[in-house]
Enzyme design. Structure first.
Site, PDB file in Angstrom:
ATOM      1  N   ASN A 205       0.696  -0.812   0.210  1.00 31.43           N
ATOM      2  CA  ASN A 205      -0.031   0.180  -0.085  1.00 31.43           C
ATOM      3  C   ASN A 205       1.007   0.878  -0.083  1.00 31.43           C
ATOM      4  O   ASN A 205       2.118   1.259   0.063  1.00 31.43           O
ATOM      5  CB  ASN A 205      -1.021  -0.158   1.171  1.00 31.43           C
ATOM      6  CG  ASN A 205       0.162   0.206   2.376  1.00 31.43           C
ATOM      7  OD1 ASN A 205       1.299   0.854   2.849  1.00 31.43           O
ATOM      8  ND2 ASN A 205      -0.991  -0.511   3.023  1.00 31.43           N
ATOM      9  N   ARG A 206       0.126   2.480  -0.260  1.00 34.10           N
ATOM     10  CA  ARG A 206       1.311   3.482  -0.097  1.00 34.10           C
ATOM     11  C   ARG A 206       2.226   3.705   0.694  1.00 34.10           C
ATOM     12  O   ARG A 206       3.054   4.515   0.699  1.00 34.10           O
ATOM     13  CB  ARG A 206       0.298   4.198  -0.185  1.00 34.10           C
ATOM     14  CG  ARG A 206       0.926   6.229  -1.132  1.00 34.10           C
ATOM     15  CD  ARG A 206      -0.024   7.139  -0.601  1.00 34.10           C
ATOM     16  NE  ARG A 206      -1.186   7.429  -1.181  1.00 34.10           N
ATOM     17  CZ  ARG A 206      -1.622   7.845  -1.841  1.00 34.10           C
ATOM     18  NH1 ARG A 206      -0.302   9.043  -2.390  1.00 34.10           N
ATOM     19  NH2 ARG A 206      -2.533   7.955  -2.737  1.00 34.10           N
ATOM     20  N   GLU A 208       3.370   1.146   3.187  1.00 31.26           N
ATOM     21  CA  GLU A 208       4.149   0.664   3.425  1.00 31.26           C
ATOM     22  C   GLU A 208       5.662   0.735   2.069  1.00 31.26           C
ATOM     23  O   GLU A 208       6.928   0.740   2.653  1.00 31.26           O
ATOM     24  CB  GLU A 208       4.176  -0.640   2.504  1.00 31.26           C
ATOM     25  CG  GLU A 208       3.491  -1.595   3.933  1.00 31.26           C
ATOM     26  CD  GLU A 208       2.096  -2.510   3.804  1.00 31.26           C
ATOM     27  OE1 GLU A 208       1.285  -3.527   4.574  1.00 31.26           O
ATOM     28  OE2 GLU A 208       1.654  -2.948   1.884  1.00 31.26           O
ATOM     29  N   ASP A 275      -6.240  -7.487   1.672  1.00 30.29           N
ATOM     30  CA  ASP A 275      -6.470  -9.021   1.011  1.00 30.29           C
ATOM     31  C   ASP A 275      -7.323  -9.578  -0.472  1.00 30.29           C
ATOM     32  O   ASP A 275      -6.959 -10.291  -0.951  1.00 30.29           O
ATOM     33  CB  ASP A 275      -7.771 -10.187   2.597  1.00 30.29           C
ATOM     34  CG  ASP A 275      -6.384  -9.715   3.819  1.00 30.29           C
ATOM     35  OD1 ASP A 275      -5.365  -8.972   4.365  1.00 30.29           O
ATOM     36  OD2 ASP A 275      -7.267  -9.677   5.057  1.00 30.29           O
TER      37      ASP A 275
END
Length: 490
Positions: A205-206, A208, A275
């Site tokens: 994600n952004r 991470e 997920d």
């Protein structure tokens, strides 16, 4: 627009080996109307609770909700939460699970307290040991995973940093998969992307991504530049950065970046959206989707997931509705495939006090005579159901050379008409059983019938309904049209 039906058919039956951190997700829903007299904290009056397979287990659930099969490997403690997860996984027919037990750690468990009225999370309580598994447990995981690689079409590592995906486990799985020519998708948690070296695709994600690349990751250009550098370090083919409501950006190692904006949607719960996206990415790639198609399907799936409460899964039907144009679906959704669907529509219409009409026929080649009857029938009711003879039924009634069009094609043509609200295919020679089930307020047929010749007239009149006969247009019949088309005499 890609062929969604072809892709979804290819997705069914794919096998994904999913390895990751299993969790027990619990949601406690209630109303908050006062502050505790013991402390400045809200009091939740509990109304209901839900228990689901969470973490990487939710990835597995999403994989099978798409019609694929999942081999899942995870870690549990020797406690009640672990027993519950075992029981829940045993109920999932398409998930084959291998759970390694570790007596030194609790099963990861997350309990969320949610305000039912405002649909907001108030508090989350976690039971976990967020540290790498011991060397002994690592080896047990590796020994469990490696023999399963051969049976997988693709491998998915779902990392929540709870101990399963240590650097050693990751290295063994990626190397083993590459030797067998299997692609590996990683939903990463470790900021050092080099740990995942050799994977096919990373899906951070952004936040991470920004932490791992030390970039702001605010624009597509910034993401593209940082991703190209990170892919050299990770030796991967592509990187997909999820951007919440702003959509997703895919950066292939060879080629330009692709960005898809987020779907406008009312967000009810973001739990598990990542997920869902990871599961769709893996299944779509296993089914042969290209990068852009995979990206668009994953983006749509995430939008569906956040519109649901709790740890949700997404089905192919829901994906279809999100992806395909509304005009296409508007007609297609009129075609009823099951008795339960029909009963749902009927119950809804009757709750609204709507007058339901019915007519039927083969409708092999739709012509102006048909249109006149259908339009007049719709004018006599609030909702019109059309019973359509199945292919086998038409063949028995009209001969071996009929129908000219199969039942799906005939149903789609009828459903495209504004006058038609539902199309129901029936396999009998007459629609009597269907009429008895529907109990229409008005039963409509062409004027070439008499009242006593109309099948089902007794059942309709017994329930207070009426029979309506519509004058037919002279010079139009399917039989004559077929004969003319085949060079015969009308």
């Amino acid at each position: 627009m890609f062929d969604f039906d072809a892709l979804s058919n290819a997705m069914v039956g794919q096998t994904v080996l999913c390895v990751g951190d299993l969790m027990l997700d619990e949601f406690v829903y209630g109303e908050v109307s006062r502050i505790s007299p013991e402390a400045p904290a809200p009091v939740i009056a509990v109304q209901r609770s839900e228990t689901n397979i969470g973490g990487a287990g939710n990835v597995a659930r999403n994989i099978v909700s798409l019609g694929a099969r999942c081999i899942f490997v995870g870690l549990i403690g020797e406690d009640d939460a672990g027993k519950i997860l075992k029981a829940l996984l045993a109920q999932e027919q398409l998930i084959e699970h291998v759970l390694v037990s570790d007596s030194t750690r609790p099963t990861t468990r997350k309990v969320r307290f949610v305000s039912e009225h405002f649909s907001t999370h108030m508090l989350r309580a976690d039971w976990e040991k967020a540290s790498p598994a011991s060397a002994d447990i690592e080896q047990k995981l590796i020994d469990a995973i490696l023999p399963l690689l051969q049976r997988a079409d693709i491998v998915l590592l779902s990392d929540y940093a709870k101990g399963v995906l240590s650097a050693r486990v990751i290295r063994n799985v990626i190397d083993g998969a590459r030797k067998l020519g299997k692609r590996v998708i990683v939903d990463p948690k470790i900021a050092n992307f080099a740990v995942y070296r050799g994977a096919t695709l990373l899906t951070p994600n952004r936040r991470e991504f920004a932490e791992a690349t030390r970039s702001r990751a605010e624009t597509e250009t910034e993401i593209t530049v940082a991703a190209q550098e990170a892919m050299v370090l990770a030796d991967c083919e592509a990187m997909l950065v999820t951007l919440s409501e702003q959509g997703m950006t895919l950066v292939p190692r060879n080629g330009g970046s692709i960005h898809v904006p987020g779907h406008p949607v009312k967000v009810r719960d973001v739990s598990g959206a990542g997920d869902t996206a990871a599961a769709v990415v893996a299944v779509a790639l296993a089914a042969g989707a290209d990068w852009e198609t995979m990206l668009r399907v994953a983006n749509a799936a995430a939008a569906v997931a956040v519109s649901k409460k709790g740890t949700a899964v997404v089905t192919l039907t829901e994906l279809r509705r999100k992806i395909l144009p509304h005009a296409f679906l508007a007609a297609e959704e009129k075609i009823v495939l099951t008795s339960s669907e029909l009963d749902t529509h009927l119950a809804d219409w009757r709750r609204q006090g709507l007058r339901v009409g019915f007519t039927n026929g083969c409708f092999d080649i739709l012509h102006p005579g048909h249109v006149k009857v259908l339009t007049a029938a719709r004018g006599a009711c609030d909702r019109l159901i059309v019973g359509l003879n199945s292919d086998a039924s038409v063949k028995r009634l009209k001969g071996e050379d009929r129908p000219v069009q199969d039942e799906r094609a005939r149903a789609e043509v009828l459903a495209a008409l504004e006058a038609v609200d539902l199309v129901v295919v029936f396999g009998e020679d007459t629609p009597l059983d269907l009429i008895t089930r529907i109990k229409p307020s008005v039963l409509v047929k062409g004027g070439d019938y008499t009242r006593d010749q109309v099948v089902g007239h007794e059942a309709v009149e017994a329930c207070g309904g009426e029979i309506m006969l519509i004058d037919i247009l002279e010079g139009f019949s399917t039989t004559s049209l077929v004969q003319r088309a085949r060079g015969g005499k009308a």
